[in-house]
Design an enzyme around this catalytic site. Sequence first.
Site, PDB file in Angstrom:
ATOM      1  N   HIS A 108      54.168  42.122   7.618  1.00  0.00           N
ATOM      2  CA  HIS A 108      52.942  41.608   6.991  1.00  0.00           C
ATOM      3  C   HIS A 108      51.763  42.558   7.212  1.00  0.00           C
ATOM      4  O   HIS A 108      50.826  42.568   6.427  1.00  0.00           O
ATOM      5  CB  HIS A 108      52.654  40.188   7.487  1.00  0.00           C
ATOM      6  CG  HIS A 108      53.538  39.175   6.825  1.00  0.00           C
ATOM      7  ND1 HIS A 108      53.080  38.238   5.917  1.00  0.00           N
ATOM      8  CD2 HIS A 108      54.876  38.979   6.891  1.00  0.00           C
ATOM      9  CE1 HIS A 108      54.093  37.508   5.474  1.00  0.00           C
ATOM     10  NE2 HIS A 108      55.200  37.930   6.059  1.00  0.00           N
ATOM     11  N   ASP A 109      51.814  43.333   8.283  1.00  0.00           N
ATOM     12  CA  ASP A 109      50.781  44.353   8.459  1.00  0.00           C
ATOM     13  C   ASP A 109      50.961  45.445   7.402  1.00  0.00           C
ATOM     14  O   ASP A 109      50.021  45.812   6.688  1.00  0.00           O
ATOM     15  CB  ASP A 109      50.871  44.957   9.871  1.00  0.00           C
ATOM     16  CG  ASP A 109      49.732  45.926  10.142  1.00  0.00           C
ATOM     17  OD1 ASP A 109      48.660  45.766   9.526  1.00  0.00           O
ATOM     18  OD2 ASP A 109      49.907  46.844  10.967  1.00  0.00           O
ATOM     19  N   VAL A 164      50.285  44.916   3.276  1.00  0.00           N
ATOM     20  CA  VAL A 164      48.909  44.838   2.756  1.00  0.00           C
ATOM     21  C   VAL A 164      48.103  46.019   3.301  1.00  0.00           C
ATOM     22  O   VAL A 164      47.871  46.114   4.507  1.00  0.00           O
ATOM     23  CB  VAL A 164      48.216  43.518   3.186  1.00  0.00           C
ATOM     24  CG1 VAL A 164      46.808  43.438   2.619  1.00  0.00           C
ATOM     25  CG2 VAL A 164      49.036  42.314   2.767  1.00  0.00           C
ATOM     26  N   GLY A 221      48.876  48.909   4.016  1.00  0.00           N
ATOM     27  CA  GLY A 221      49.579  49.813   4.927  1.00  0.00           C
ATOM     28  C   GLY A 221      49.616  49.337   6.375  1.00  0.00           C
ATOM     29  O   GLY A 221      48.952  48.373   6.754  1.00  0.00           O
ATOM     30  N   SER A 271      45.485  45.849  10.254  1.00  0.00           N
ATOM     31  CA  SER A 271      44.445  44.956   9.709  1.00  0.00           C
ATOM     32  C   SER A 271      44.841  43.485   9.793  1.00  0.00           C
ATOM     33  O   SER A 271      43.987  42.602   9.764  1.00  0.00           O
ATOM     34  CB  SER A 271      44.122  45.331   8.263  1.00  0.00           C
ATOM     35  OG  SER A 271      45.305  45.362   7.502  1.00  0.00           O
ATOM     36  N   PRO A 325      54.799  39.370  -1.551  1.00  0.00           N
ATOM     37  CA  PRO A 325      56.079  38.831  -2.017  1.00  0.00           C
ATOM     38  C   PRO A 325      56.154  37.355  -1.618  1.00  0.00           C
ATOM     39  O   PRO A 325      55.832  37.010  -0.484  1.00  0.00           O
ATOM     40  CB  PRO A 325      57.111  39.652  -1.232  1.00  0.00           C
ATOM     41  CG  PRO A 325      56.391  40.865  -0.772  1.00  0.00           C
ATOM     42  CD  PRO A 325      54.954  40.490  -0.621  1.00  0.00           C
ATOM     43  N   HIS A 370      65.427  38.477   8.300  1.00  0.00           N
ATOM     44  CA  HIS A 370      65.595  37.017   8.393  1.00  0.00           C
ATOM     45  C   HIS A 370      66.865  36.631   9.139  1.00  0.00           C
ATOM     46  O   HIS A 370      67.193  35.461   9.225  1.00  0.00           O
ATOM     47  CB  HIS A 370      65.595  36.392   6.989  1.00  0.00           C
ATOM     48  CG  HIS A 370      64.277  36.521   6.283  1.00  0.00           C
ATOM     49  ND1 HIS A 370      64.133  36.451   4.920  1.00  0.00           N
ATOM     50  CD2 HIS A 370      63.028  36.724   6.771  1.00  0.00           C
ATOM     51  CE1 HIS A 370      62.861  36.608   4.597  1.00  0.00           C
ATOM     52  NE2 HIS A 370      62.163  36.781   5.697  1.00  0.00           N
ATOM     53  N   ASP A 417      68.643  31.970   9.497  1.00  0.00           N
ATOM     54  CA  ASP A 417      70.028  32.465   9.477  1.00  0.00           C
ATOM     55  C   ASP A 417      70.849  31.507  10.323  1.00  0.00           C
ATOM     56  O   ASP A 417      71.171  31.789  11.478  1.00  0.00           O
ATOM     57  CB  ASP A 417      70.050  33.881  10.053  1.00  0.00           C
ATOM     58  CG  ASP A 417      71.429  34.514   9.976  1.00  0.00           C
ATOM     59  OD1 ASP A 417      72.248  34.053   9.157  1.00  0.00           O
ATOM     60  OD2 ASP A 417      71.682  35.459  10.733  1.00  0.00           O
ATOM     61  N   SER A 428      73.168  31.708  13.696  1.00  0.00           N
ATOM     62  CA  SER A 428      73.073  33.032  14.311  1.00  0.00           C
ATOM     63  C   SER A 428      71.610  33.462  14.390  1.00  0.00           C
ATOM     64  O   SER A 428      71.295  34.642  14.423  1.00  0.00           O
ATOM     65  CB  SER A 428      73.894  33.997  13.442  1.00  0.00           C
ATOM     66  OG  SER A 428      73.645  35.310  13.737  1.00  0.00           O
TER      67      SER A 428
HETATM   68  C1  HEM Z   1      61.321  39.618   0.348  1.00  0.00           C
HETATM   69  C2  HEM Z   1      60.186  39.204   0.689  1.00  0.00           C
HETATM   70  C3  HEM Z   1      59.993  38.197   1.801  1.00  0.00           C
HETATM   71  C4  HEM Z   1      59.668  36.894   1.656  1.00  0.00           C
HETATM   72  C5  HEM Z   1      59.405  36.155   0.356  1.00  0.00           C
HETATM   73  C6  HEM Z   1      59.604  36.331   2.984  1.00  0.00           C
HETATM   74  C7  HEM Z   1      59.277  35.026   3.267  1.00  0.00           C
HETATM   75  C8  HEM Z   1      59.329  34.459   4.534  1.00  0.00           C
HETATM   76  C9  HEM Z   1      59.005  33.092   4.823  1.00  0.00           C
HETATM   77  C10 HEM Z   1      58.526  32.055   3.825  1.00  0.00           C
HETATM   78  C11 HEM Z   1      59.189  32.902   6.152  1.00  0.00           C
HETATM   79  C12 HEM Z   1      58.920  31.644   6.956  1.00  0.00           C
HETATM   80  C13 HEM Z   1      57.523  31.739   7.570  1.00  0.00           C
HETATM   81  C14 HEM Z   1      57.155  30.597   8.469  1.00  0.00           C
HETATM   82  O1  HEM Z   1      57.428  29.444   8.140  1.00  0.00           O
HETATM   83  O2  HEM Z   1      56.559  30.850   9.530  1.00  0.00           O
HETATM   84  C15 HEM Z   1      59.626  34.160   6.699  1.00  0.00           C
HETATM   85  C16 HEM Z   1      59.937  34.361   8.004  1.00  0.00           C
HETATM   86  C17 HEM Z   1      60.279  35.568   8.528  1.00  0.00           C
HETATM   87  N1  HEM Z   1      60.229  36.775   7.880  1.00  0.00           N
HETATM   88 FE1  HEM Z   1      60.123  37.034   5.899  1.00  0.00          FE
HETATM   89  N2  HEM Z   1      59.896  37.306   3.898  1.00  0.00           N
HETATM   90  C18 HEM Z   1      60.139  38.461   3.225  1.00  0.00           C
HETATM   91  C19 HEM Z   1      60.428  39.689   3.768  1.00  0.00           C
HETATM   92  C20 HEM Z   1      60.453  39.942   5.109  1.00  0.00           C
HETATM   93  C21 HEM Z   1      60.546  41.250   5.686  1.00  0.00           C
HETATM   94  C22 HEM Z   1      60.583  42.542   4.877  1.00  0.00           C
HETATM   95  C23 HEM Z   1      60.555  41.090   7.050  1.00  0.00           C
HETATM   96  C24 HEM Z   1      60.597  42.134   8.123  1.00  0.00           C
HETATM   97  C25 HEM Z   1      61.007  43.377   7.975  1.00  0.00           C
HETATM   98  C26 HEM Z   1      60.513  39.680   7.310  1.00  0.00           C
HETATM   99  C27 HEM Z   1      60.610  39.106   8.544  1.00  0.00           C
HETATM  100  C28 HEM Z   1      60.594  37.748   8.769  1.00  0.00           C
HETATM  101  C29 HEM Z   1      60.930  37.146  10.045  1.00  0.00           C
HETATM  102  C30 HEM Z   1      61.451  37.861  11.266  1.00  0.00           C
HETATM  103  C31 HEM Z   1      60.712  35.777   9.894  1.00  0.00           C
HETATM  104  C32 HEM Z   1      60.860  34.695  10.964  1.00  0.00           C
HETATM  105  C33 HEM Z   1      59.471  34.422  11.550  1.00  0.00           C
HETATM  106  C34 HEM Z   1      59.464  33.487  12.739  1.00  0.00           C
HETATM  107  O3  HEM Z   1      60.514  33.149  13.270  1.00  0.00           O
HETATM  108  O4  HEM Z   1      58.348  33.106  13.144  1.00  0.00           O
HETATM  109  N3  HEM Z   1      60.416  39.015   6.115  1.00  0.00           N
HETATM  110  N4  HEM Z   1      59.693  35.091   5.690  1.00  0.00           N
END
Ligand code: HEM
Length: 319
Positions: free
Chosen positions: A63-64, A67, A69, A73, A157, A187, A239, A242
Amino acid sequence: MPQLAILSAIALLSFLCTCKGQLSVGFYKKNCPGAEDIVKSAVAKAFQSDAAVPGQLLRLHFHDCIVDGCEGSILIKSSDGKQENKAFGHQGLGGFDVIDNAKAQLESKCPGVVSCADIVALAARDSVVLTKGPFYEVETGRRDGLSSSIDHASNLPDVEDPIDVLLKKFSAQGLSSADLVLLSAAHTIGTTACFFMPNRLFNFHGTGRPDPSIAPGYLAKLQAKCPKGGNVNARIAIDEGSENVFDNQYFINIRNGSAVLQSDGALLSSNTTKPVVELYASSPDNFRRDFGLTMVKMGRLGVLTGSKGKIRKVCSSFN
Ligand code: HEM
């Protein structure tokens, strides 16, 4: 010839400036030896008391970077509430206190040297390793940005974006379809709030029906976890089965129609991303290798180096 001499001096200078302004592995080795260990131990300590930390920190780095780069921020807190991390798409972000803690330790050891953006990048890698994922070298030398605006984070995204939109948003950042698949595999750890689930489970694209790509047996399970009208703040594993281990189960779940997030399930809906999901579902070793490569690529997005930006003293403010 004086003109030629001036031209070659300019060329040499610009070459030197480029070098000075580049990321490199071990950037802090001389000026702050042990910097990477400090971050690593801060992350490990936080993880001991809260298993949610690795997921939060890995997400924070994305998320850093996505947006303006990878320039820290996302960490800014401002009294007017108009900073980047207040944007809708940043909901649920965490891990800020871990970054603040690492930064405080680094400031007392080597003041004004290590950027917040680098701490975020290192903490993401350390989170992957702590959950048994691959180690990869993190390039450092990022500097911190001078602005943080909610307005710049309006086109993130989104979990409900169809695959062509996700591909476009990643491509706009120079990230390929394979990067989209590999990075989404972050994820493999962490959780989502039920907040992101209702449309997928009960009203997919306004049809009044669930997302047809969810395997029938799995749909009932998901609906039971995030029931209609239930607590939107309840958290479920992304996931499933796992969620605390960084592995390729994420791809196997998607292949079986057991993706939790809609954007993950959508990776099967395009001929460019589906084969990539299938490849990594059957090849854990390739996934481990390629995930590190794609994280390094993401970590280069829009970085500020050399004399650009600054090194903040406290990550949450432009001090
Ligand atoms: C394809 C675009 C992506 C979408 C639409 C997306 C969307 C989301 C959403 C909706 C959540 C749940 C947030 C919450 O309820 O706190 C999430 C969690 C997460 N996302 Fe993504 N994500 C994307 C790409 C990525 C990328 C590229 C990364 C890292 C390289 C990432 C890492 C994570 C991680 C690790 C979590 C778990 C957060 C936690 O356990 O607090 N995501 N994502």
